[in-house]
Design a protein around this motif. Structure first.
Motif, PDB file in Angstrom:
ATOM      1  N   ASN A 261      18.187  14.486  -1.935  1.00  0.00           N
ATOM      2  CA  ASN A 261      18.566  13.100  -2.603  1.00  0.00           C
ATOM      3  C   ASN A 261      17.921  12.124  -2.261  1.00  0.00           C
ATOM      4  O   ASN A 261      17.755  10.905  -2.594  1.00  0.00           O
ATOM      5  N   ALA A 262      17.344  12.183  -0.828  1.00  0.00           N
ATOM      6  CA  ALA A 262      16.560  11.146  -0.265  1.00  0.00           C
ATOM      7  C   ALA A 262      15.095  10.888  -0.869  1.00  0.00           C
ATOM      8  O   ALA A 262      14.592   9.920  -0.906  1.00  0.00           O
ATOM      9  N   LEU A 263      14.708  11.957  -1.567  1.00  0.00           N
ATOM     10  CA  LEU A 263      13.320  11.983  -2.104  1.00  0.00           C
ATOM     11  C   LEU A 263      13.333  10.886  -3.299  1.00  0.00           C
ATOM     12  O   LEU A 263      12.163  10.360  -3.742  1.00  0.00           O
ATOM     13  N   LEU A 264      14.302  10.628  -3.936  1.00  0.00           N
ATOM     14  CA  LEU A 264      14.190   9.679  -5.022  1.00  0.00           C
ATOM     15  C   LEU A 264      13.548   8.241  -4.667  1.00  0.00           C
ATOM     16  O   LEU A 264      12.522   7.798  -4.990  1.00  0.00           O
ATOM     17  N   PRO A 265      14.058   7.542  -3.655  1.00  0.00           N
ATOM     18  CA  PRO A 265      13.359   6.179  -3.179  1.00  0.00           C
ATOM     19  C   PRO A 265      12.005   6.446  -2.485  1.00  0.00           C
ATOM     20  O   PRO A 265      11.355   5.771  -2.551  1.00  0.00           O
ATOM     21  N   VAL A 266      11.753   7.911  -1.849  1.00  0.00           N
ATOM     22  CA  VAL A 266      10.489   8.007  -1.374  1.00  0.00           C
ATOM     23  C   VAL A 266       9.492   8.327  -2.557  1.00  0.00           C
ATOM     24  O   VAL A 266       8.392   7.834  -2.180  1.00  0.00           O
ATOM     25  N   VAL A 267      10.037   8.678  -3.641  1.00  0.00           N
ATOM     26  CA  VAL A 267       8.892   8.808  -4.774  1.00  0.00           C
ATOM     27  C   VAL A 267       8.687   7.586  -5.297  1.00  0.00           C
ATOM     28  O   VAL A 267       7.239   7.300  -5.626  1.00  0.00           O
ATOM     29  N   THR A 268       9.471   6.643  -5.221  1.00  0.00           N
ATOM     30  CA  THR A 268       9.459   5.464  -5.745  1.00  0.00           C
ATOM     31  C   THR A 268       8.154   4.556  -4.765  1.00  0.00           C
ATOM     32  O   THR A 268       7.370   3.820  -5.292  1.00  0.00           O
ATOM     33  N   THR A 269       8.373   4.907  -3.332  1.00  0.00           N
ATOM     34  CA  THR A 269       7.367   4.321  -2.521  1.00  0.00           C
ATOM     35  C   THR A 269       6.208   5.008  -2.654  1.00  0.00           C
ATOM     36  O   THR A 269       5.227   4.415  -2.324  1.00  0.00           O
ATOM     37  N   LEU A 270       6.151   6.337  -2.933  1.00  0.00           N
ATOM     38  CA  LEU A 270       4.851   6.974  -3.084  1.00  0.00           C
ATOM     39  C   LEU A 270       3.993   6.337  -4.098  1.00  0.00           C
ATOM     40  O   LEU A 270       2.805   5.878  -3.995  1.00  0.00           O
ATOM     41  N   GLY A 271       4.610   5.972  -5.402  1.00  0.00           N
ATOM     42  CA  GLY A 271       4.148   5.146  -6.272  1.00  0.00           C
ATOM     43  C   GLY A 271       3.550   3.815  -6.137  1.00  0.00           C
ATOM     44  O   GLY A 271       2.407   3.607  -6.347  1.00  0.00           O
ATOM     45  N   MET A 272       4.546   3.098  -5.267  1.00  0.00           N
ATOM     46  CA  MET A 272       4.075   1.875  -4.651  1.00  0.00           C
ATOM     47  C   MET A 272       2.858   1.837  -3.699  1.00  0.00           C
ATOM     48  O   MET A 272       1.920   1.049  -3.884  1.00  0.00           O
ATOM     49  N   VAL A 273       2.957   2.911  -2.857  1.00  0.00           N
ATOM     50  CA  VAL A 273       1.883   2.959  -1.840  1.00  0.00           C
ATOM     51  C   VAL A 273       0.438   3.380  -2.432  1.00  0.00           C
ATOM     52  O   VAL A 273      -0.609   2.932  -2.189  1.00  0.00           O
ATOM     53  N   PHE A 274       0.742   4.019  -3.748  1.00  0.00           N
ATOM     54  CA  PHE A 274      -0.556   4.645  -4.284  1.00  0.00           C
ATOM     55  C   PHE A 274      -1.063   3.463  -5.044  1.00  0.00           C
ATOM     56  O   PHE A 274      -2.545   3.316  -5.128  1.00  0.00           O
ATOM     57  N   SER A 275      -0.414   2.535  -5.359  1.00  0.00           N
ATOM     58  CA  SER A 275      -1.087   1.325  -5.898  1.00  0.00           C
ATOM     59  C   SER A 275      -1.810   0.318  -4.776  1.00  0.00           C
ATOM     60  O   SER A 275      -2.605  -0.233  -5.116  1.00  0.00           O
ATOM     61  N   PHE A 276      -1.304   0.490  -3.698  1.00  0.00           N
ATOM     62  CA  PHE A 276      -1.782  -0.263  -2.486  1.00  0.00           C
ATOM     63  C   PHE A 276      -2.973   0.236  -2.577  1.00  0.00           C
ATOM     64  O   PHE A 276      -3.929  -0.167  -2.100  1.00  0.00           O
ATOM     65  N   MET A 277      -2.916   1.474  -2.468  1.00  0.00           N
ATOM     66  CA  MET A 277      -4.310   2.255  -2.131  1.00  0.00           C
ATOM     67  C   MET A 277      -5.438   2.001  -3.171  1.00  0.00           C
ATOM     68  O   MET A 277      -6.691   1.953  -2.723  1.00  0.00           O
ATOM     69  N   LEU A 278      -4.930   1.956  -4.321  1.00  0.00           N
ATOM     70  CA  LEU A 278      -6.093   1.762  -5.392  1.00  0.00           C
ATOM     71  C   LEU A 278      -6.669   0.341  -5.104  1.00  0.00           C
ATOM     72  O   LEU A 278      -8.021   0.231  -5.124  1.00  0.00           O
ATOM     73  N   GLY A 279      -5.899  -0.572  -4.337  1.00  0.00           N
ATOM     74  CA  GLY A 279      -6.465  -1.870  -4.284  1.00  0.00           C
ATOM     75  C   GLY A 279      -7.287  -1.712  -2.786  1.00  0.00           C
ATOM     76  O   GLY A 279      -8.518  -2.036  -2.850  1.00  0.00           O
ATOM     77  N   ALA A 280      -6.782  -0.994  -1.693  1.00  0.00           N
ATOM     78  CA  ALA A 280      -7.512  -0.680  -0.460  1.00  0.00           C
ATOM     79  C   ALA A 280      -8.825  -0.123  -0.574  1.00  0.00           C
ATOM     80  O   ALA A 280      -9.604  -0.274   0.024  1.00  0.00           O
ATOM     81  N   ASN A 281      -8.866   0.863  -1.910  1.00  0.00           N
ATOM     82  CA  ASN A 281     -10.080   1.593  -2.267  1.00  0.00           C
ATOM     83  C   ASN A 281     -11.160   0.937  -1.872  1.00  0.00           C
ATOM     84  O   ASN A 281     -12.446   1.405  -1.595  1.00  0.00           O
ATOM     85  N   VAL A 282     -11.242  -0.526  -2.863  1.00  0.00           N
ATOM     86  CA  VAL A 282     -12.356  -1.364  -2.901  1.00  0.00           C
ATOM     87  C   VAL A 282     -12.981  -1.381  -1.528  1.00  0.00           C
ATOM     88  O   VAL A 282     -14.396  -1.477  -1.404  1.00  0.00           O
ATOM     89  N   LEU A 283     -12.055  -1.886  -0.356  1.00  0.00           N
ATOM     90  CA  LEU A 283     -12.672  -2.036   1.003  1.00  0.00           C
ATOM     91  C   LEU A 283     -13.209  -0.516   1.435  1.00  0.00           C
ATOM     92  O   LEU A 283     -13.993  -0.722   2.140  1.00  0.00           O
ATOM     93  N   VAL A 284     -12.433   0.238   1.358  1.00  0.00           N
ATOM     94  CA  VAL A 284     -12.544   1.428   2.274  1.00  0.00           C
ATOM     95  C   VAL A 284     -13.984   2.107   1.520  1.00  0.00           C
ATOM     96  O   VAL A 284     -14.852   2.627   2.290  1.00  0.00           O
ATOM     97  N   GLU A 285     -14.103   2.164   0.433  1.00  0.00           N
ATOM     98  CA  GLU A 285     -15.422   2.431  -0.291  1.00  0.00           C
ATOM     99  C   GLU A 285     -16.507   2.017   0.252  1.00  0.00           C
ATOM    100  O   GLU A 285     -17.560   2.386   0.555  1.00  0.00           O
ATOM    101  N   LYS A 286     -16.476   0.554   0.223  1.00  0.00           N
ATOM    102  CA  LYS A 286     -17.570  -0.270   0.972  1.00  0.00           C
ATOM    103  C   LYS A 286     -17.867   0.075   2.157  1.00  0.00           C
ATOM    104  O   LYS A 286     -19.178   0.219   2.506  1.00  0.00           O
TER     105      LYS A 286
END
Lengths: 341, 323
Positions: A261-286
């Motif tokens: 039951n707790a996984l539902l909000p966790v999945v939402t957060t997973l999606g949110m942090v994945f989009s953070f990571m797409l942004g952070a990618n730019v710096l980490v790749e550099k």
């Protein structure tokens, strides 16, 4: 009690994403045109005469008005043509396709690391609330989120490459003497596994580990915190009380009932942090000279090379749409109430 | 029935909650018993400690609550002192519980058949392939129509009444000796209430179980219970067989509760209400009789420690000035 098939949901969601993609096409076009700098002057070179610059401008179609340029952009886009990079001379679509797997491998591996660490940490913090593990979890995640991602990257390089010498030099996906595995998925880990090349697998894992950890540290905090909060809510719910009153084992209570039951909000957060990571990618790749689309976009941006920037933003938008789709599908798998709607 | 050793016997149970507002003495000196085959009602207004009492018996209180005194002997075992492993063998198997708001009490994202199987797997040693058959039998026992199809349903696909039937099926799956029903009909419409209460009564009688019915509805309790325990602000104020309680209530609170209960021929305008409300249980010094502030029979004697006046073997009252 009949449930709609998942495919129908996917199709409707894809259809619903079209307007936002159209919006992205318009906005990226306008934004890249609004960037400072003159691509024609840059491309013609520092020594070019004004006439030469005008000649280049004509070639690039930049002498036309914005509406004409936009129509041309649209018709090229319809043919799958994202234009050419002025600095490398390569078609943008080819470069993006070649570089996308590198970014995705890094981001997904980082997300996997973060989830594997943060979700159990959140569960433990909730089931042993106010114990030492709860405090340790809070400390680690707070520290992780307070450091900017490029700083974490540099710090890890300093410790594990420069001081300890455990990590290979932070120069891309493989050291210069190794050759990449035959491309199947573009993910070096999977391709080297498919090629049954263990040496290559370890080599690419070694390169991947530091940048992936950098990304993972960045997103562990929201994941662990959300897991803890969602678990606490689930554990204090009426249905958990029922399972306890029915004498079910602690394992069933915590994992089969509360965690799912707790996984539902966790999945939402997973999606949110994945989009953070797409942004952070730019710096980490550099920082790690990772040959992904983020590093490509930065180089293009610095050079006023608008076609790769447009292509990059469009690719990101498509990734976001797909990401939200995956999350919706996951939702309907976890929660039958969603599937029934 | 009281001559034999009772199935459950609660003696001087006291329970407190640690809260930010201070220590809440939620239960004090609570004593009652439940005989084999008996249905006992625990009646009181909201906040009188009925549900907390039932949670304490199963030891499923949340962590802020602590039993500070007393015993609750069930089949020779003190539930309040038992080890956690012993309690796991009791919960669901010897003592089962159904809750109010059945829709929230069922896991929203698990098929009801699976939830039944979880309980059956835990408490019976039936082979795996028999479990599904047993689960469907349980659903049939609580008269859920089309049980085979409902087995695959989720709680949100059922009505409130059907969810409560599923809860009852879960509770009786392992054939427990004692069923605790905590406000089982709250939130159901009136017709469904009657059906659900009939079902509970039938199942308890047919399976030779005992039951505790927790309710704020005195009329509901009078229809189903052999004896009634009246609670007020964490105290048991009166215990009596149902008929005696209604014929000759001895505690002023019970008398007022009965006066506040509508009957077939009473006019709404003649219904009495009880003045005041429950005392704040966080107060540093509570009166010894927690009803004294609302009581018309109050005398200075009421500030002395409460006696337990016994009118006959079955009827007892905690009051200085019983009616």
């Amino acid at each position: 009690m009949a449930r709609k098939p998942v495919w129908g949901t996917i199709f409707r969601r894809l259809l619903g994403a079209l307007p936002s993609l159209a919006g992205v096409v318009v906005v990226t076009f306008i934004l890249t045109r609004a960037l400072p700098g003159d691509p024609a002057a840059f491309f013609a070179g520092a020594a070019a005469t004004p006439e030469a610059v005008e000649e280049v401008r004509k070639q690039l179609g930049l002498d036309k008005n914005l509406a004409q340029q936009f129509l041309r952009y649209l018709s090229e886009l319809a043919h799958g043509d994202l234009g050419q990079s002025l600095t490398t001379g390569q078609p943008v679509s080819t470069e993006l396709v070649n570089r996308l797997p590198a970014s995705l491998e890094l981001t997904l591996f980082g997300l996997l690391l973060a989830a594997v660490v943060a979700i159990p940490l959140g569960v433990l913090a909730a089931t042993r609330r106010d114990s030492w593990i709860d405090h340790v979890s809070r400390l680690i995640t707070t520290a992780g989120v307070s450091l900017p991602v490029f700083f974490t990257g540099l710090l890890l390089i300093y410790i594990f490459y420069f001081k300890l010498g455990w990590a290979p030099s932070p120069m891309g996906r493989l050291d210069p003497y190794a050759s990449a595995p035959a491309t199947v998925t573009g993910f070096f880990i999977i391709d080297s596994l498919l090629a049954r090349d263990l040496g290559l697998l370890t080599a690419s894992l070694k390169q991947l580990l530091l940048p992936a950890i950098t990304m993972a540290i960045f997103v562990m905090a929201p994941l662990a915190r959300m897991t803890r909060a969602a678990m606490l809510t689930a554990l204090s719910s009426d249905y958990t009380r029922t399972t306890r009153a029915m004498g079910l084992s602690r394992y069933t209570v915590v994992y089969r009932y509360a965690l799912r039951n707790a996984l539902l909000p966790v999945v939402t957060t997973l999606g949110m942090v994945f989009s953070f990571m797409l942004g952070a990618n730019v710096l980490v790749e550099k920082v790690f000279s990772w040959p992904g689309i983020g590093a490509y976009a930065i180089e293009a941006l610095v050079a006023s090379d608008y076609a790769p920037v447009q292509g990059f933003v469009l690719t990101m938008a498509i990734l976001y749409v797909l990401l939200n789709l995956v999350i919706d599908v996951l939702y309907s798998i976890i929660d039958p109430r969603m599937a029934a709607q | 029935m009281t001559e034999a050793v009772p199935l459950l016997s609660v003696d001087n149970l006291a329970l407190e909650f640690r809260t930010r507002g201070g220590l809440v003495r939620a239960l004090e000196n609570v004593s009652f018993h439940v005989g084999t085959g008996e249905i006992v009602g625990i009646v009181g207004e909201s906040g009188s400690g009925k549900s907390v009492l039932s949670h304490a018996l199963l030891r499923i209180l949340d962590s802020a609550g602590r039993v500070s005194a007393g015993r609750a002997v069930f089949n020779g075992l003190d539930l309040l002192a038992a080890r956690e492993a012993e309690m796991r063998a009791i919960r669901g198997r010897k003592i089962a519980m159904i809750f109010q708001n059945p829709r929230a009490a069922l896991n929203p994202i698990r098929k009801i058949g699976q939830q039944l199987e979880d309980v059956l797997m835990q408490h019976t040693h039936a082979p795996r392939h028999d479990i599904k058959k047993r689960a469907i039998e349980c659903l049939e026992q609580v008269r859920i129509p089309d049980a085979l199809r409902r087995y695959h349903a989720y709680p949100f696909e059922l009505s409130g009444g059907q969810c409560q039937r599923v809860m009852i099926a879960l509770a009786i799956a392992a054939e427990p000796a004692l069923l605790i029903a905590d406000e089982p009909t709250t939130g159901l419409d009136v017709t469904t209430q009657a059906v659900v209460m009939d079902l509970i009564r039938d199942l308890v009688r047919r399976n030779h179980m005992s039951a505790i019915l927790i309710t704020h509805d005195l009329a509901l309790a009078s229809e189903s219970c052999d004896r009634i325990v009246v609670m007020h602000a964490g105290h048991v104020v009166e215990t009596a067989p149902t008929r005696a309680l209604f014929a000759t209530p001895r505690h002023p609170y019970t008398a007022r509760l009965i006066g506040a209960t509508p009957h077939d021929c009473t006019d709404v305008r003649t219904l009495a209400s009880i003045p005041g409300s429950l005392p704040d249980l966080r107060a540093a010094s509570l009166p010894l009789c927690r009803f004294s502030a609302r009581c018309e029979q109050y005398t200075s004697a009421c500030d002395q420690p409460l006696p337990l006046a016994v009118f006959n073997q079955h009827h007892s009252v905690a009051c200085h000035t019983p009616l």
